[in-house]
Design a protein around this motif. Structure first.
Motif, PDB file in Angstrom:
ATOM      1  N   VAL A 192      -9.528  56.117 -29.357  1.00  0.00           N
ATOM      2  CA  VAL A 192      -8.252  56.061 -28.631  1.00  0.00           C
ATOM      3  C   VAL A 192      -8.162  57.279 -27.597  1.00  0.00           C
ATOM      4  N   MET A 193      -8.905  58.331 -27.962  1.00  0.00           N
ATOM      5  CA  MET A 193      -8.932  59.507 -27.017  1.00  0.00           C
ATOM      6  C   MET A 193     -10.203  59.651 -25.917  1.00  0.00           C
TER       7      MET A 193
ATOM      8  N   CYS B 122      14.444  61.733 -28.319  1.00  0.00           N
ATOM      9  CA  CYS B 122      13.984  61.004 -29.511  1.00  0.00           C
ATOM     10  C   CYS B 122      12.126  60.864 -28.933  1.00  0.00           C
ATOM     11  N   PRO B 123      11.603  61.480 -29.843  1.00  0.00           N
ATOM     12  CA  PRO B 123      10.047  61.394 -29.552  1.00  0.00           C
ATOM     13  C   PRO B 123       9.699  59.903 -30.015  1.00  0.00           C
ATOM     14  N   VAL B 124       8.761  59.287 -29.462  1.00  0.00           N
ATOM     15  CA  VAL B 124       8.231  57.941 -29.693  1.00  0.00           C
ATOM     16  C   VAL B 124       6.843  57.859 -29.458  1.00  0.00           C
ATOM     17  N   VAL B 125       6.141  57.174 -30.261  1.00  0.00           N
ATOM     18  CA  VAL B 125       4.709  56.625 -29.928  1.00  0.00           C
ATOM     19  C   VAL B 125       4.763  55.240 -29.730  1.00  0.00           C
ATOM     20  N   VAL B 126       4.129  54.594 -28.734  1.00  0.00           N
ATOM     21  CA  VAL B 126       4.107  53.237 -28.575  1.00  0.00           C
ATOM     22  C   VAL B 126       2.632  52.879 -28.496  1.00  0.00           C
ATOM     23  N   CYS B 127       2.064  51.796 -29.451  1.00  0.00           N
ATOM     24  CA  CYS B 127       0.717  51.272 -29.224  1.00  0.00           C
ATOM     25  C   CYS B 127       0.717  49.811 -28.706  1.00  0.00           C
ATOM     26  N   PHE B 128      -0.027  49.727 -27.762  1.00  0.00           N
ATOM     27  CA  PHE B 128      -0.170  48.344 -26.976  1.00  0.00           C
ATOM     28  C   PHE B 128      -1.256  47.623 -27.283  1.00  0.00           C
ATOM     29  N   GLY B 129      -2.112  47.895 -28.197  1.00  0.00           N
ATOM     30  CA  GLY B 129      -3.340  47.388 -28.725  1.00  0.00           C
ATOM     31  C   GLY B 129      -4.216  47.862 -29.927  1.00  0.00           C
ATOM     32  N   ALA B 130      -3.888  47.200 -31.026  1.00  0.00           N
ATOM     33  CA  ALA B 130      -4.589  47.729 -32.288  1.00  0.00           C
ATOM     34  C   ALA B 130      -5.015  46.619 -33.277  1.00  0.00           C
TER      35      ALA B 130
ATOM     36  N   ALA C 272      -6.776  52.868 -32.161  1.00  0.00           N
ATOM     37  CA  ALA C 272      -6.025  51.948 -31.398  1.00  0.00           C
ATOM     38  C   ALA C 272      -6.772  51.940 -29.679  1.00  0.00           C
ATOM     39  N   GLU C 273      -6.219  50.828 -29.087  1.00  0.00           N
ATOM     40  CA  GLU C 273      -6.709  50.528 -27.729  1.00  0.00           C
ATOM     41  C   GLU C 273      -5.912  51.143 -26.736  1.00  0.00           C
ATOM     42  N   ILE C 274      -4.547  51.246 -26.808  1.00  0.00           N
ATOM     43  CA  ILE C 274      -3.952  51.957 -25.720  1.00  0.00           C
ATOM     44  C   ILE C 274      -2.431  52.537 -26.394  1.00  0.00           C
ATOM     45  N   VAL C 275      -2.463  53.588 -25.945  1.00  0.00           N
ATOM     46  CA  VAL C 275      -1.187  54.220 -26.555  1.00  0.00           C
ATOM     47  C   VAL C 275      -0.481  55.246 -25.851  1.00  0.00           C
ATOM     48  N   VAL C 276       0.746  55.290 -26.031  1.00  0.00           N
ATOM     49  CA  VAL C 276       1.509  56.247 -25.143  1.00  0.00           C
ATOM     50  C   VAL C 276       2.463  57.237 -25.857  1.00  0.00           C
ATOM     51  N   GLU C 277       2.848  58.349 -25.499  1.00  0.00           N
ATOM     52  CA  GLU C 277       3.587  59.160 -26.334  1.00  0.00           C
ATOM     53  C   GLU C 277       4.916  59.460 -25.206  1.00  0.00           C
ATOM     54  N   GLY C 278       6.162  59.570 -25.681  1.00  0.00           N
ATOM     55  CA  GLY C 278       6.958  59.968 -24.633  1.00  0.00           C
ATOM     56  C   GLY C 278       8.297  60.320 -25.552  1.00  0.00           C
TER      57      GLY C 278
ATOM     58  N   LEU D  57      -5.312  45.220 -24.106  1.00  0.00           N
ATOM     59  CA  LEU D  57      -3.754  44.860 -24.301  1.00  0.00           C
ATOM     60  C   LEU D  57      -3.532  43.580 -25.107  1.00  0.00           C
ATOM     61  N   VAL D  58      -2.736  43.827 -26.363  1.00  0.00           N
ATOM     62  CA  VAL D  58      -2.412  42.863 -27.126  1.00  0.00           C
ATOM     63  C   VAL D  58      -0.968  42.273 -26.952  1.00  0.00           C
ATOM     64  N   GLY D  59      -0.959  40.941 -26.616  1.00  0.00           N
ATOM     65  CA  GLY D  59       0.543  40.594 -26.548  1.00  0.00           C
ATOM     66  C   GLY D  59       0.782  39.491 -27.284  1.00  0.00           C
ATOM     67  N   SER D  60       2.105  39.364 -27.574  1.00  0.00           N
ATOM     68  CA  SER D  60       2.528  38.337 -28.558  1.00  0.00           C
ATOM     69  C   SER D  60       4.078  37.848 -27.953  1.00  0.00           C
ATOM     70  N   PRO D  61       4.050  37.205 -26.898  1.00  0.00           N
ATOM     71  CA  PRO D  61       5.126  36.904 -26.445  1.00  0.00           C
ATOM     72  C   PRO D  61       5.949  36.067 -27.022  1.00  0.00           C
TER      73      PRO D  61
END
Length: 487
Positions: A121-122, A205-213, A259-265, A308-312
């Motif tokens: 992921v890095m 509030c700190p959060v990590v979001v993973c958009f693909g794994a 993981a494939e795509i991750v953000v921190e914020g 990117l993993v989708g599950s709409p």
């Protein structure tokens, strides 16, 4: 801290894709329009419980960026995710999942995350003002959606500031800017409870979001488990090995190394933007368009050739309704067992009810009141409580996942005047299409639910009219002898 070479591929989405392809559960689609067309294909595929679909080569985007949908829409792909094989029917899958959950509950503590120095992921690291999430082909799933939603098959990691508990939850994320994400979380969900604690301390509030794994993380993040449960540890227990994670440079939260795509914020109280609408799991645009908290993204990490993993969500059956129904059915069955309800043969939370609103439990009646007890607990336990509308209990000769069976039982074994009961002011949320705008404004987030006893009257079990059909033994023997007629 281990070197990356010590980790395995058990939590790698690409390893999962290889195995899915090997069992005929992966297809590719080239050149699909990510605006509406991708969503329509995903919906059509969901209605038939199809294989995973990997979309590639989007016009205007890098050719090595892709989108995956349909990762767990049938028994084969769900079994692949949880580590079991075989051609199983709905109830057999539920029983298998319940068995796995029951076996790992006491051992999950032995599988804490394992911190590593780095991971795939890095391979690409972007920080600060250089973060640009618009580089990813983000679908506008349906024609009435308020914009592109990058987070549908995603999951978020929060850490409780008081207890240190790490929670994984699945919540939606609208792409609102290069580095801004909408962050709608329904009231009562753990992610919202945790971020409220930070806000009460006047902290972001700190959060990590993973958009693909690997789909196992999405499965755990969308499951109803009690507060205090570490879903990353449960994922490790299911896989039989600890999840390799990297300590987030920005938030300190764990980031799955494969993981494939991750953000921190960070999510700050009062920092809001207009979000929505998105067609939700109920099959309606009930959530509307309104101001919601946003995630200010501070760092982006992604693999080379990211997926990117989708599950709409949409009118069910939807992309995630099958796995939603299976996991909730298994969790409710376990809840009934823990509550001491005996002789529960099967539980099914119907996909058509959004995986929440239509619960059916089959039992072997043991005492007067057994049926009502099972129905009431099923729709009020943690796993079955949110937005349940109908809780039906049937005899053990009825397949709760077969709607024809259930309707037949309701039609012939229940009398509305004596076998229907109503519970009021039960747990609901703003996505419930029955709630009015005034209900939501006044925080009247309640619904009612019907308890339906569709079992044979307990005092007439021996005298109730016999069923007009071949016996199970004769049916089995006939199917085996004349199998060529039924292919």
């Amino acid at each position: 801290m281990l070197d990356r070479a010590a980790t395995t591929t058990a939590f790698d989405l690409r390893y999962w894709l290889e195995k899915a392809e090997a069992i005929g559960q992966l297809k590719e689609a080239i050149g699909v329009d990510f605006k509406f067309e991708l969503g329509a294909i995903t919906d059509i595929n969901a209605k038939r419980g199809g294989p995973a679909l990997l979309f590639k080569n989007f016009k205007g985007y890098r050719k090595d960026f892709s989108v995956l949908t349909g990762s767990m829409m049938n028994a084969a792909t769900l079994g692949l995710t949880m580590g079991f094989e075989g051609k199983l029917n709905n109830l057999e899958v539920v029983d298998k999942v319940a068995e796995i959950l029951r076996s790992i509950e006491p051992t999950a503590k032995d599988f804490p995350v394992e911190y590593v120095t780095t991971g795939p992921v890095m391979e690409n690291v972007v920080t600060g003002n250089d973060v640009d999430l618009t580089i990813f082909p983000t679908p506008i799933w349906h024609e009435l959606d308020g914009g592109p939603f990058i987070g549908t098959g995603c999951w978020q990691i929060h850490r409780d500031p008081d207890s240190g508990w790490t929670n994984v939850g699945t919540y939606r994320n609208q792409l609102l800017g290069r580095n801004i994400l909408g962050n709608y979380i329904s009231p009562g969900h753990h992610g919202n409870i945790i971020r409220q604690k930070y806000w009460e301390k006047n902290e972001p509030c700190p959060v990590v979001v993973c958009f693909g794994a690997h789909p196992l993380f999405l499965l755990m993040g969308s499951s109803d488990v009690p507060a205090g449960v570490d879903e990353l540890a449960w994922a490790g227990a299911i896989a039989g090995r600890r999840v390799p994670v990297i300590k987030g440079p920005v938030t300190g939260l764990p980031i799955p190394a494969d993981a494939e795509i991750v953000v921190e914020g960070f999510v700050t109280k009062g920092d809001e933007k207009i979000e929505g609408p998105l067609g939700e799991f109920t099959g309606y645009y009930a959530g509307g368009k309104k101001s919601e908290p946003v995630i200010q993204v501070k760092a982006l990490y992604y693999r080379n050739q990211p997926i990117l993993v989708g599950s709409p969500p949409c009118r069910p059956p939807s992309d995630f309704s099958y796995q939603f129904s299976v996991m909730r059915s298994a969790a409710i069955k376990e809840s009934l067992r823990k509550a001491g309800v005996p002789a529960v043969k099967g539980v099914w939370v119907c996909e058509a009810g959004g995986g929440r609103m239509w619960l059916v439990t089959s039992i072997t009646q043991k005492y007067a009141g057994h049926a009502s007890q099972a129905a009431a607990i099923a729709c009020n336990c943690q796993a079955g409580g949110l937005m349940a509308r109908y809780s039906i209990v049937v005899d053990d000769d009825i397949d709760p996942s077969n709607n024809d069976d259930v309707i037949w039982a309701m039609s012939t074994r229940s009398d509305p005047a004596s076998d229907f009961d109503i519970l009021r002011q039960c747990w609901s949320n703003p996505l419930d299409p029955i709630l009015t705008d005034d209900d939501k404004t006044q925080h009247r987030l309640f619904n009612s639910r019907a308890i339906i006893n569709a079992c044979k009257p307990f005092d007439r079990l021996k005298s109730f009219a016999p069923v007009a059909e071949a016996s199970p033994a004769l049916t089995k023997a006939t199917m085996e002898k004349w199998a060529h007629l039924f292919k």
